[in-house]
Design a protein around this motif. Structure first.
Motif, PDB file in Angstrom:
ATOM      1  N   TYR A 493      67.079  21.742 -53.883  1.00  0.00           N
ATOM      2  CA  TYR A 493      66.098  22.833 -53.964  1.00  0.00           C
ATOM      3  C   TYR A 493      65.432  22.841 -55.337  1.00  0.00           C
ATOM      4  CZ  TYR A 493      67.795  25.202 -49.675  1.00  0.00           C
ATOM      5  OH  TYR A 493      68.119  25.541 -48.382  1.00  0.00           O
ATOM      6  N   SER A 496      63.024  19.872 -55.762  1.00  0.00           N
ATOM      7  CA  SER A 496      61.758  20.030 -55.040  1.00  0.00           C
ATOM      8  C   SER A 496      60.826  20.984 -55.772  1.00  0.00           C
ATOM      9  CB  SER A 496      62.019  20.524 -53.612  1.00  0.00           C
ATOM     10  OG  SER A 496      62.372  21.897 -53.590  1.00  0.00           O
ATOM     11  N   THR A 503      56.453  24.099 -50.916  1.00  0.00           N
ATOM     12  CA  THR A 503      57.339  24.740 -49.949  1.00  0.00           C
ATOM     13  C   THR A 503      58.548  23.840 -49.734  1.00  0.00           C
ATOM     14  OG1 THR A 503      57.469  25.734 -47.746  1.00  0.00           O
ATOM     15  CG2 THR A 503      56.241  23.675 -47.937  1.00  0.00           C
ATOM     16  N   THR A 504      59.550  24.364 -49.049  1.00  0.00           N
ATOM     17  CA  THR A 504      60.738  23.570 -48.769  1.00  0.00           C
ATOM     18  C   THR A 504      60.423  22.618 -47.628  1.00  0.00           C
ATOM     19  OG1 THR A 504      62.137  25.407 -49.453  1.00  0.00           O
ATOM     20  CG2 THR A 504      63.174  23.657 -48.187  1.00  0.00           C
ATOM     21  N   VAL A 505      60.225  21.340 -47.987  1.00  0.00           N
ATOM     22  CA  VAL A 505      59.831  20.342 -46.998  1.00  0.00           C
ATOM     23  C   VAL A 505      60.999  19.404 -46.731  1.00  0.00           C
ATOM     24  CG1 VAL A 505      57.395  20.439 -47.597  1.00  0.00           C
ATOM     25  CG2 VAL A 505      58.901  18.880 -48.830  1.00  0.00           C
ATOM     26  N   LYS A 506      60.842  18.574 -45.710  1.00  0.00           N
ATOM     27  CA  LYS A 506      61.936  17.698 -45.312  1.00  0.00           C
ATOM     28  C   LYS A 506      61.930  16.355 -46.045  1.00  0.00           C
ATOM     29  CE  LYS A 506      64.265  20.058 -42.272  1.00  0.00           C
ATOM     30  NZ  LYS A 506      65.694  20.356 -42.528  1.00  0.00           N
ATOM     31  N   ALA A 583      65.016  25.065 -44.259  1.00  0.00           N
ATOM     32  CA  ALA A 583      63.564  24.961 -44.392  1.00  0.00           C
ATOM     33  C   ALA A 583      62.924  26.147 -43.692  1.00  0.00           C
ATOM     34  CB  ALA A 583      63.066  23.643 -43.813  1.00  0.00           C
TER      35      ALA A 583
END
Length: 690
Positions: A493, A496, A503-506, A583
């Motif tokens: 986290y 990133s 944003t919290t992406v994969k 996510a």
């Protein structure tokens, strides 16, 4: 006739006895010198990870004499040396009879020693004992010493002694120091001219010194080249090219890379003759050149320090304590990678990471960036403005102070210090025994090495490998084990966010994650960045700690960090997320993570749930000794069942219709407890258990 035979027998017996006595004396004399043989003392050498010389230290007498073996020298040099000095070196027993007879005949004719007839072995014997030249007594001692050497040492070992002891002018001894001083290179690969020069110089090292008598040195070198052509060792074309090559006319300084680190390690183990480091010599050289050029554009006494590590192993690849160790205006002798300084905002990633790990917040949680007092502590933002409600992701990217302090209050300053120490850092708290919230904004002392170790742990999926510069076996075996400073999910986290993801992406968040810091009063400017392999730490400021107007991490340190990454090579892409990443954002987050520190209002009528036990700010004694565990009771009133209980953001009891539950505590410290009823209304409390 009988008398003559008896006389002859007596004379023969006398001669035999004399020969026997002489042989016994000679054998005893050789044995005495064998017992006196010793390896020459050599200076300390410090080498990089690939074996390249970083720095050498002179021996105790101030002579530059470095350890070297015959396999470390250009074979062509060895061939020219033996052809010039001792053509029968491989076959004689230390003394060349033909050469000695020639020398004796010349001495009788001229009434003085004209040529010594010395073999390489005899020269080694003379160098070991530092015997004078030009006397019969010295020559006799050389002979005995040579016989002792041949009895005790192999030909390769004798040649190795010559390579260490041969004089090259001034305080330079041995071919390795000579090649570095006169040619600026190791003797592994030499041109014909270079090899011939290094063969010629020991004949008269002071009279032929290239920096003082270049013409003489050139003539001596050319005589060696001409002789090698006569012997068929060199072709006419090789000889012509060799004689056309210019003679070096100045003495070069021996390598002195990573001056601060090498000096520290040498002082730490003064008896070690060889030190092997994890540093990358070529990278170290590039960054030292860059640091000097960068410092030249800055007004003294402003200085900088650079540290580069491999976060996968903890190995230090480059360490620059100052741009120039001899720059008195910048106090270049101070190793600024190890100087205690205020870290400014550089600890915020670890604070946010702890909040993510403990379930206090999520990168998409809303945090409040408005003026707040924390038990009398009233922090301000750097720009004295406030953003209001923003996501934790945005708060860290903008380096907002109020959300950072709010999250530090929720996770605990002591836990922050503990995690720093796990990474190998040694924070200096001054006279305070219990850390306060101010440490989150730079209210403690850390070094550049400390910060790079902390960020290395974040970059390596939360596992901090101890920083290591000594590549010796003992250092590797004695290294501390890796320690977890953040959970793998929390570390990702943070990565990133620092890489600029919105944003919290994969997928991978990018190539370089970084954070800046500026200490109070503009005394220190920091930038710490990492990619999938390296951590780069930059510090700028005055060595004396005085303020520097306008010194800000973003403006001063970030450009240096980017330049360093460019000199390392192509950036290694940051890894993708580990399993367990949430996510989600907004209403898709679990209710306790939507707004940090706020309780959701109950929709419709009826009272919202309240936590009866443990009440907010309670101190609950559970008897959690070292390694012990215990159950903590959880009680709620009001609200509509079933209830879901969260501890540090993680659900611990779900679908509970009873108003009482329990949670198994495993370690002492602050915990955040939340309960959510069937309508989504929530209550929370923060307690300390021990």
């Amino acid at each position: 006739m009988r008398r003559r035979l008896m006389a002859a027998a007596l004379i023969a017996a006398f001669l035999a006895a004399g020969a026997l006595v002489g042989a016994h004396w000679l054998d005893a004399a050789i044995d005495a010198r064998v017992a006196d043989l010793a390896e020459p003392e050599t200076g300390v050498t410090v080498t990089a990870r690939d074996g390249e010389l970083l720095r050498a230290f002179a021996d105790d007498d101030g002579r530059w004499r470095l350890d070297i073996g015959t396999g470390d020298v250009d074979p062509r040099y060895v061939k020219i040396l033996t052809a010039w000095e001792d053509q029968r070196f491989a076959s004689h027993g230390g003394v060349d009879g033909r050469a000695v007879l020639r020398a004796v005949w010349q001495s009788i004719r001229h009434g003085r020693i004209v040529s010594g007839g010395s073999t390489l072995t005899m020269q080694v014997a003379r160098m070991q004992k530092r015997l004078p030249t030009g006397s019969f007594a010295s020559k006799g001692e050389q002979v005995l010493g040579a016989l002792a050497l041949e009895r005790e040492r192999s030909k390769d070992e004798i040649l190795g002694l010559y390579l260490k002891l041969a004089p090259y002018g001034g305080n330079i001894e041995g071919i390795r120091a000579a090649s570095l001083a006169w040619l600026g290179k190791e003797p592994r690969r030499l041109t014909v001219a270079e090899a011939a020069l290094l063969v010629a110089l020991p004949q008269a090292p002071e009279r032929l010194r290239p920096d003082l008598h270049a013409d003489r040195a050139e003539r001596a070198r050319n005589r060696v080249i001409a002789r090698m052509q006569d012997l068929g060792i060199l072709s006419e074309a090789e000889a012509r090219r060799g004689m056309a090559e210019p003679i070096p006319r100045r003495r070069r300084d021996l390598p002195m890379l990573a001056a601060h680190a090498t000096e520290r390690l040498h002082r730490g183990d003064p008896k070690a003759r060889k030190l092997h480091l994890t540093l990358d010599a070529k990278l170290q050289q590039r960054l030292e050149d860059y640091a000097r050029a960068r410092a030249a554009a800055m007004i003294a006494p402003l200085s900088l320090a650079i540290l580069v590590t491999d976060h996968r192993t903890g190995e230090i690849l480059a360490s620059i304590g100052s741009p120039d160790v001899f720059d008195a205006k910048r106090q270049g002798y101070v190793d600024l990678t190890r100087a205690l300084r205020s870290p400014g905002s550089t600890l915020k990633p670890l604070i946010f990471g702890l909040a993510f790990e403990r379930g206090v917040a999520h990168p998409e949680s809303l945090v409040d960036d408005r003026p707040t007092a924390f038990a009398g502590y009233t922090p301000q933002n750097f720009d004295h403005t406030f953003e209001g409600l923003i996501t934790a992701r945005r708060a860290l990217q903008l380096s907002r102070n109020l959300p950072a302090v709010e999250l530090l209050a929720a996770t605990g300053p002591s836990r922050l210090v503990q995690r720093m120490r796990r990474a190998g850092a040694t924070p200096e708290l001054g006279s305070r025994t219990i850390p306060g919230l101010a440490i989150g904004l730079g209210g403690l002392g850390l070094t550049l090495e400390d910060l790079v170790a902390i960020y290395g742990g974040i970059a390596n999926g939360g596992m901090a490998k101890p920083l290591r510069i000594d590549a010796g076996t003992a250092a590797i075996l004695g290294a501390r084990p890796a320690a977890r400073v953040l959970s793998e999910q929390a570390a990702w986290y943070v990565t990133s966010i620092l890489a600029g993801a919105t944003t919290t992406v994969k997928g991978s968040p990018g190539t370089i994650a970084h954070k800046t810091g500026t200490s109070f009063g503009y005394r220190d400017a920091w930038s710490i960045g990492y990619d999938g392999e390296h951590v780069v730490g930059i510090w700028l400021g005055r060595p004396d700690g005085a303020p520097v107007a306008g010194l800000v991490g973003q403006d001063a340190a970030v450009p240096v960090m980017r330049d360093v990454f460019a000199r390392i090579g192509p950036a290694v892409r940051l890894p993708g997320p580990p399993p367990g990443i949430l996510a989600a954002a907004g209403r898709n987050l679990p209710p306790p993570l939507r707004i940090v520190g706020a309780s959701a209002a109950r929709p419709g009528g009826g009272p919202a749930p309240e936590i009866v036990f443990p009440p907010n700010a309670a101190h609950v004694e559970l008897g959690l000794a070292e390694g012990a565990t215990a159950d903590l009771s959880l009680k709620v009133r009001n609200g509509a069942p079933p209830f879901t209980w969260y501890v540090d953001g993680a659900p611990v009891v779900q679908g509970q219709f009873d108003r009482q539950a329990s949670w198994h505590a495993r370690e002492p410290g602050f915990i955040d407890i939340s309960v959510v009823d069937s309508a989504g209304a929530a209550a929370s409390s923060r307690v300390f258990v021990d």
